[in-house]
Design an enzyme around this catalytic site. Structure first.
Site, PDB file in Angstrom:
ATOM      1  N   HIS A  42       0.842  -1.202   0.000  1.00  0.00           N
ATOM      2  CA  HIS A  42       0.000   0.000   0.000  1.00  0.00           C
ATOM      3  C   HIS A  42       0.881   1.258   0.000  1.00  0.00           C
ATOM      4  O   HIS A  42       0.581   2.245  -0.652  1.00  0.00           O
ATOM      5  CB  HIS A  42      -0.892   0.038   1.247  1.00  0.00           C
ATOM      6  N   ASP A  98      -5.523   5.935   2.484  1.00  0.00           N
ATOM      7  CA  ASP A  98      -5.784   4.519   2.266  1.00  0.00           C
ATOM      8  C   ASP A  98      -7.131   4.173   2.902  1.00  0.00           C
ATOM      9  O   ASP A  98      -7.512   4.746   3.934  1.00  0.00           O
ATOM     10  CB  ASP A  98      -4.679   3.701   2.943  1.00  0.00           C
TER      11      ASP A  98
END
Ligand code: UDP
Length: 515
Positions: free
Chosen positions: A42, A144
């Site tokens: 990520h 995120d």
């Protein structure tokens, strides 16, 4: 790191008033905050997105904890040295509150069965992030999905929130469809494949192939509805993908979420000529630097397109029994191989005399490999992958045929794109395996060797797979070229933020205070 330190270490240019973004005539650079999740799969792409946006005039600040900062500092510093407005802003990891030991700030530092502890720790970062947002008042936040509550902070400050989807478009749609349509409600067997509703083409999946958060009691699973709600309330979703690969799923977002999407991928392809590609995600850790030198000098000795590169991402782990079968399978396939084994995997599994036998034709690498750089090396001819989303796009970008070996999370969904939709890869095993069972069905050496043969050897079928992989890579290259979907995605994203300010001029102006 002392918590007060991070508030006082205020990068000077962040102390600007938030006054004039709303004024279309005065388009000063947008100041964006980026909040990556504590996982390399990520963190790496979000840092890349921040860099791409900075290359288009955005002033990017990536908020990250110290150990995660170390993984990307070399990349960010190189971009800043090249003149981009980009920086890291470190904040402390909540060790005391989460109970995690010092230094454990990334899921790769834990066995997969304990990664949920990182998810639990995220809630404890909220107060710190709220304070940092209040102090610096960015123009927008790109967060995120794990930081779903940043939607509340954004609302409070009167700024837009944008979600970074670290997964692909198909996986996102499947997860949402399974949650809302409940196609497994009356299905008894975990290995029975059923159609997933609402997709533009038929897709069969078994419950055992779904991400754990959809079928088990997990920290992230308990939040999933809030995550989707926060995404819906956001300005839109940034996706590491491209039109020719996943454009057909965008209609789902328009219909179901009424939400904007921006394709910005394949991120690693857009980045492949950057000078920092060799340190991507590995930082300047001497072990990673040493690995790079070793791989590149070994690959120089190999013939073009002859090497099978095998790597399973940043945090997956295998049993000793599985590693042993993998070793024997790579050996039996009869092609040179470069196999990345994570350090935590130990050595007792190594078949007797293995390293001696494969000397010269097989390189076993411990720790971090410069994957993007290796995949584009002329000597590499195939990729054995766990189907992590970044890895899939990196394999596609390199034009390599793949052997797919999904292990968990949404990887079984990603595999469908490679094997069924684009037919640029074959499965390592035909047995239905499980994304949730840690005592997974073992993939046998013979299965792996056969799968490798079916994409590396001579013959029409193998050549067809290799040709399709090359053609798909052409489309990926077009996506990142001028006028492609990524070029458009990045431009539209910036434009859409300005438009948001134009549309919200009144309320934004009301909150425009210099702190
Ligand atoms: N990666 C790498 N070297 C390694 C292992 C992983 O560069 O030794 C990179 C890989 O190129 C990808 C990311 O780490 O960009 C892993 O992300 P992915 O989504 O493929 O898998 P995850 O680690 O999240 O399961």
């Amino acid at each position: 790191m002392d918590i007060e330190q991070c508030f006082h270490r205020i990068p000077s240019r962040l102390n600007l008033a938030m006054s004039s973004v709303a004024d279309a005539a005065d388009r000063r650079p947008l100041r964006l905050f980026f909040i990556p999740y504590f996982a390399s799969g990520h963190l790496i792409p979000l840092v890349d997105i921040a860099r791409f946006l900075s290359a288009r005039g955005v002033d990017s600040t990536i908020l990250v904890t110290p150990c995660n900062a170390a993984l990307v500092r070399a990349t960010v510093d190189a971009a800043a040295a090249a003149g981009l407005r980009i920086q890291l802003l470190e904040y402390p990891f909540p060790f005391a509150e989460s109970g995690l030991p010092a230094g454990v700030e990334n899921i790769s530092a834990l066995p997969p069965s304990e990664c949920h502890k990182i998810d639990s720790a995220i809630a404890f970062t909220r107060a710190t992030l709220e304070r940092l947002f209040g102090l610096h008042h960015p123009d927008a936040v790109v967060a995120d999905g794990h930081f779903h509550w940043t939607i509340d902070i954004a609302r409070e400050l009167g700024i837009p929130r944008i979600t970074f989807a670290a997964v692909g478009t198909l996986a996102y749609c499947v997860s949402h469809s399974v949650l809302t349509n409940q196609p497994f409600k009356d299905v008894i067997r975990d290995d029975e494949r059923v159609p997933i509703p609402d997709l533009p083409h038929p897709l069969l999946l078994a419950r055992s192939e779904l991400p754990d958060f959809l079928v088990q009691d997990t920290v992230f699973g308990s939040l999933i509805e809030e995550v989707f709600e926060a995404d819906k309330a956001s300005l839109g979703l940034i996706i590491n993908s491209f039109t020719e690969f996943e454009g057909i799923y965008l209609d789902y977002f328009r219909r179901v979420f009424g939400m904007k999407t921006w394709f910005v991928g394949p991120i690693a392809l857009k980045d492949s000529e950057s000078r920092s590609v060799g340190v991507r995600g590995g930082g300047v850790d001497p072990a990673a630097v040493g690995n790079r030198a070793r791989c590149l000098s070994w690959l120089r000795e190999q013939k073009p397109s002859s090497v099978v590169y095998a790597c399973f991402g940043s945090w997956s782990q295998f049993s000793g029994e599985q590693l042993r079968e993998m070793a024997l399978g790579l050996e039996a396939a009869g092609h040179p191989f470069l196999w990345v084994v994570r350090e935590a995997d130990g050595t007792e599994w190594m078949p007797h005399g293995f390293e001696q036998r494969v000397k010269g034709c097989g390189l076993v690498l411990r720790g971090w490999a410069p994957q993007v750089e290796l995949l584009s090396h002329a000597a590499v001819g195939a990729f054995v992958t766990h189907c992590g989303w970044n890895s899939i796009l990196e394999g596609v970008s390199a034009g390599l045929p793949m052997v797919t070996w999904p292990i968990g999370t949404e990887q079984f969904i990603n595999e469908k794109l490679v094997v069924e939709r684009f037919r640029v890869g074959v499965k390592a095993s035909d047995s239905i395996r499980s994304a949730i069972d840690l005592n997974r069905t073992i993939v046998k050496a013979t299965e792996l060797a056969k799968a490798i043969g079916s994409i590396m050897d001579a013959g029409e079928a193998a050549e067809g797979t290799r040709r399709r992989a090359r053609e798909l890579a052409e489309k990926a290259r077009a996506a990142v070229a001028k006028g492609g979907s990524t070029d458009k995605g990045l431009n539209d994203l910036i434009e859409d933020i300005y438009v948001w300010y134009d549309d919200n001029k009144k309320s934004a102006a009301g909150k425009a205070v210099d702190i």
